[in-house]
Design an enzyme around this catalytic site. Structure first.
Site, PDB file in Angstrom:
ATOM      1  N   GLY A  47       0.708  -1.165   0.044  1.00  0.00           N
ATOM      2  CA  GLY A  47       0.172   0.106  -0.142  1.00  0.00           C
ATOM      3  C   GLY A  47       0.927   1.084   0.119  1.00  0.00           C
ATOM      4  O   GLY A  47       2.257   1.225   0.072  1.00  0.00           O
ATOM      5  N   CYS A  90      -2.269  -9.933  15.110  1.00  0.00           N
ATOM      6  CA  CYS A  90      -1.132  -9.750  14.113  1.00  0.00           C
ATOM      7  C   CYS A  90       0.107  -8.785  14.322  1.00  0.00           C
ATOM      8  O   CYS A  90       1.149  -9.290  14.567  1.00  0.00           O
ATOM      9  CB  CYS A  90      -1.937  -9.498  12.823  1.00  0.00           C
ATOM     10  SG  CYS A  90      -0.582  -9.813  11.564  1.00  0.00           S
ATOM     11  N   CYS A 120      -7.397 -10.031   6.357  1.00  0.00           N
ATOM     12  CA  CYS A 120      -6.483 -10.533   5.242  1.00  0.00           C
ATOM     13  C   CYS A 120      -6.847 -12.067   4.858  1.00  0.00           C
ATOM     14  O   CYS A 120      -6.987 -12.394   3.974  1.00  0.00           O
ATOM     15  CB  CYS A 120      -5.134 -10.058   5.579  1.00  0.00           C
ATOM     16  SG  CYS A 120      -4.121 -11.198   6.687  1.00  0.00           S
TER      17      CYS A 120
END
Length: 362
Positions: free
Chosen positions: A4, A95, A191
């Site tokens: 990104g 995460c 994700c």
């Protein structure tokens, strides 16, 4: 480098500041959908190509590190277990805690690197040997909530180059640098569920089992295909067979995994005034007192509310000055003092649902 614009500009800024920078993209999921073009997560094959092109443009080495096995063990499996237990976890916090700032940091330090830098929007400062994390300058992009699980050791090896910038500035900078991701949309899905169908994905993992909707009097008002389809505060998708006597909409108030029962009721019954939370992490050092007044935030983009915070054996108890609605066990409560991130803990119960700290730590 997720692929990104934020991580690309963060890397470019570090190079411009004179750091020796290496770009790393994380391969976290072996789910076939994650490899398709247009995947809406943050670690698809398409994203890795974007990250590589950005690294080439910036002029830094680039690698893909496969953490898919550890990601499954540390993030995906606990996510499933939490829903099985009737709780509502946030996999992005997990995460950050277990992968991006633990597994990646461990490998990076072993390889001789000094720090992990990301495109997260948050600010760090060091005073008297203590690292303090503060909200980002751009309130619309502040990501301190999902970083509230990090401890002092992890923060001592972190860099967040975008914390003092607004998103519009970052995109403009990317365009000036000739980065092809300058206009790339932000990722917004889990994700490992790139099509966004969390309920369907959980059904594949947990199966579907017919259960009952009950109101607060215990009357059956409908049936469902499994309690894991629902979270406290949910209104949409209930499809109740019996309308409320007053005709008002009903919301999920509680989830009972053992009996596969979902309790529903009116909006005002969602209000909670007390939060009980376990597994505290103190980002900006352990508080010097066991009780203080601060702010509590329970969602990534939620509004913080003032609360009396108490450190107790096994966790943190928060008495809210303003009630919150739709708070579910499993969510993270991140504690603030103004824009300073004090720490975080995992909600185990409220005055409406879940269990208290003693019950959760037995």
């Amino acid at each position: 480098m997720s692929g990104g614009v934020d991580s690309a500009v963060a890397a470019a800024r570090l190079v411009a500041a004179g750091h020796d920078v290496t770009g790393v993209h994380l391969a976290l999921s072996r789910t076939p959908l994650a490899y398709r073009e247009g995947s809406r997560g943050c670690c698809s094959l398409e994203d890795s190509f974007d990250a590589r092109r950005a690294a080439d443009r910036i002029g830094i080495p680039f690698y893909v590190w496969d953490f898919s096995e550890r990601f499954a063990e540390e993030v995906i499996h606990p996510f499933i277990d939490e829903y099985r237990a009737g709780r509502t976890p946030n996999p992005c916090l997990r995460c950050n805690e277990r992968i991006k700032f633990a597994a990646v940091l461990e490998r990076g330090l072993d390889l001789g690197f000094d720090a992990v830098a990301t495109g997260h929007y948050a600010r760090l400062e060091t005073r008297e040997g203590i690292i303090r994390m503060r909200r980002a300058v751009d309130p619309g992009k502040d990501q301190s909530y999902v970083l509230g699980v990090l401890n002092q050791e992890q923060l001592s090896h972190c860099l967040f180059p975008l914390g003092d910038s607004c998103k519009t500035e970052v995109r403009a900078e990317a365009a000036r640098l000739g980065l092809t991701v300058a206009d790339k949309p932000d990722s917004y899905d889990i994700c490992f569920i790139p099509d966004g169908d969390t309920a369907g994905w959980l059904s594949d993992q947990l199966g579907e089992h017919t259960g009952e909707f009950r109101d607060e009097t215990g009357d059956v008002v409908g049936h469902h295909d499994g309690y894991h389809h629902f979270t406290i505060g949910q209104r949409r998708g209930l499809h109740l067979g019996t309308p409320a006597s007053d005709g008002r909409p009903r919301y999920v108030l509680d989830i009972e995994p053992v009996s596969n029962t979902v309790v529903v009721g009116p909006s005002e019954d969602l209000e909670v005034h007390r939060l009980e939370a376990i597994r505290p992490v103190w980002c900006s050092d352990t508080p010097g007192t066991d009780s203080w007044v601060g702010q509590v935030q329970v969602r990534a983009h939620g509004t913080p509310v003032e609360a009396r915070v108490q450190r107790v054996d096994g966790g943190v108890r928060m008495t809210l000055r303003t009630p919150l609605k739709g708070v579910a066990p499993g969510q993270a409560a991140v504690l603030y003092d103004g824009d300073l991130v004090v720490g975080s803990a995992t909600i185990c119960g409220t005055d409406r649902a879940g269990t208290d700290i003693v019950g959760a730590t037995r």
